[in-house]
Design an enzyme around this catalytic site. Structure first.
Site, PDB file in Angstrom:
ATOM      1  N   ASP A  28       0.794  -1.233   0.000  1.00 30.38           N
ATOM      2  CA  ASP A  28       0.000   0.000   0.000  1.00 30.38           C
ATOM      3  C   ASP A  28       0.827   1.285   0.000  1.00 30.38           C
ATOM      4  O   ASP A  28       0.291   2.375   0.161  1.00 30.38           O
ATOM      5  CB  ASP A  28      -1.044   0.000   1.130  1.00 30.38           C
ATOM      6  CG  ASP A  28      -0.432  -0.194   2.503  1.00 30.38           C
ATOM      7  OD1 ASP A  28       0.783  -0.461   2.589  1.00 30.38           O
ATOM      8  OD2 ASP A  28      -1.173  -0.080   3.497  1.00 30.38           O
TER       9      ASP A  28
ATOM     10  N   GLU B 119      15.251  -3.297   9.097  1.00 31.11           N
ATOM     11  CA  GLU B 119      16.045  -2.587   8.082  1.00 31.11           C
ATOM     12  C   GLU B 119      17.527  -2.637   8.453  1.00 31.11           C
ATOM     13  O   GLU B 119      18.388  -2.952   7.629  1.00 31.11           O
ATOM     14  CB  GLU B 119      15.590  -1.120   7.969  1.00 31.11           C
ATOM     15  CG  GLU B 119      14.195  -0.937   7.379  1.00 31.11           C
ATOM     16  CD  GLU B 119      13.071  -1.026   8.406  1.00 31.11           C
ATOM     17  OE1 GLU B 119      13.326  -1.419   9.566  1.00 31.11           O
ATOM     18  OE2 GLU B 119      11.928  -0.713   8.034  1.00 31.11           O
TER      19      GLU B 119
END
Ligand SMILES: *[C@@H]1O[C@H](CO)[C@@H](O)[C@H](O)[C@H]1NC(C)=O
Ligand SMILES: *[C@@H]1O[C@H](CO)[C@@H](O)[C@H](O)[C@H]1NC(C)=O
Length: 288
Positions: free
Chosen positions: A150, A235
């Site tokens: 999204d 990350e």
């Protein structure tokens, strides 16, 4: 200059243009002699990888994303479903798209001591697939980009990431409680990060804000995501295998442009049919 002279010059020019056009049109072999780097070679982008999971807005989100991706040249979409089996909905959507894709599925097994990190098993499975694919691929070049179904992607972010040597970084709009979360760049080097959410992370950047040279995944077969790290550290977990802050390559005009936004699709609220006075016609047979 006389009228006749001018006409002759035009005629000569016209003939020259004609001859040049003729030469170039008839010599495709001539163009093929350029090395790929010199002409229009574009390293492939392997994008996707994070899981997509069944929910009401899934088809809407995937439709929007697939139509953006269909405008990206040499793009390979890796779609990995968080489910026991591949769903018809995703399968059909992929078949109907014009994209080059790989469809995988891995179900998350909720571990007792998991930190709620989502997508770890799926991303690792996708990376395993990618390594196997690249080992036998003729072209081992490429870029790996971890995407969300999204988020909003400008086509420019894909143009930027093809410049990557090892790891490229850029700003991400509307994320981590900020208008823009971004690496700070001084004299063309990353010197810090402008982030307020868990700024103590080794690399306080969002998954949408970097991409990694695909070849490096073959050089680092152990590089993967981990269930053992707390949320927001995935990350940093993957980046630590490939780069240091100093080595990161700032893209998007030295990290001054936003080409990707961490948009969220609102969870839709559907009324409970049983509580309605006027029962609508059943719509279970329609895929939404
Ligand atoms: C990635 O690394 C390989 C090997 O070092 C290199 O040939 C390639 O140009 C680099 N960049 C991309 C986008 O593949
Ligand atoms: C980034 O900054 C460096 C150093 O100031 C400069 O040499 C380089 O041209 C800049 N790159 C872009 C794309 O603006």
């Amino acid at each position: 200059m006389s009228f006749v002279n001018i006409k002759k010059q035009y005629l000569a020019m016209g003939m020259l243009v004609f001859v040049l056009l003729f030469l170039f049109n008839n010599k495709p072999a001539f163009q093929c002699q350029f090395s790929p780097e010199m002409s229009s070679y574009l390293p492939p982008i392997y994008g996707g990888l994070p899981p997509t999971y069944a929910r009401l807005a899934q088809k809407a989100d995937l439709t929007r994303l697939s139509q953006t991706l269909s405008l990206v040249k040499n793009f390979h979409w890796i779609v990995i479903e968080d489910s026991e089996t591949k769903t018809k909905l995703v399968e059909n959507l992929l078949k109907e798209s014009s994209l080059k894709y790989t469809h995988l599925n891995v179900k998350t097994h909720k571990a007792k001591h998991s930190h709620g990190a989502s997508g770890v098993e799926q991303r690792n499975a996708a990376l395993e697939w990618l390594r196997g694919y690249l080992e036998t691929a003729e072209d081992k070049k490429g870029v790996v980009y971890f995407m969300d179904d999204d988020n909003t992607y400008s086509l420019k972010v894909f143009e930027e990431m093809r410049k990557i040597n090892k790891v490229g970084v850029w700003p991400v709009g509307i994320v981590g409680g900020m208008r823009v979360e971004m690496p700070l760049v001084t004299n063309g080097k990353v010197t810090g990060f402008n982030a307020v959410w868990k700024p103590f992370r080794p690399f306080p950047i969002d998954m949408a804000g970097f991409a990694i040279n695909a070849t490096l995944f073959l050089d680092h077969p152990d590089a993967k995501f981990s269930r053992k790290v707390q949320s927001g550290f995935q990350e940093s977990e993957i980046l630590k295998y490939f780069t240091t802050k100093e080595e990161m390559e700032p893209l998007a005009d030295n990290c001054t442009k936003v080409y990707v936004w961490h948009t969220r699709t609102q969870k839709p609220s559907i009324l409970n049919v049983k509580k309605l006075k006027h029962t609508p016609v059943p719509d279970d047979h329609i895929e939404v």
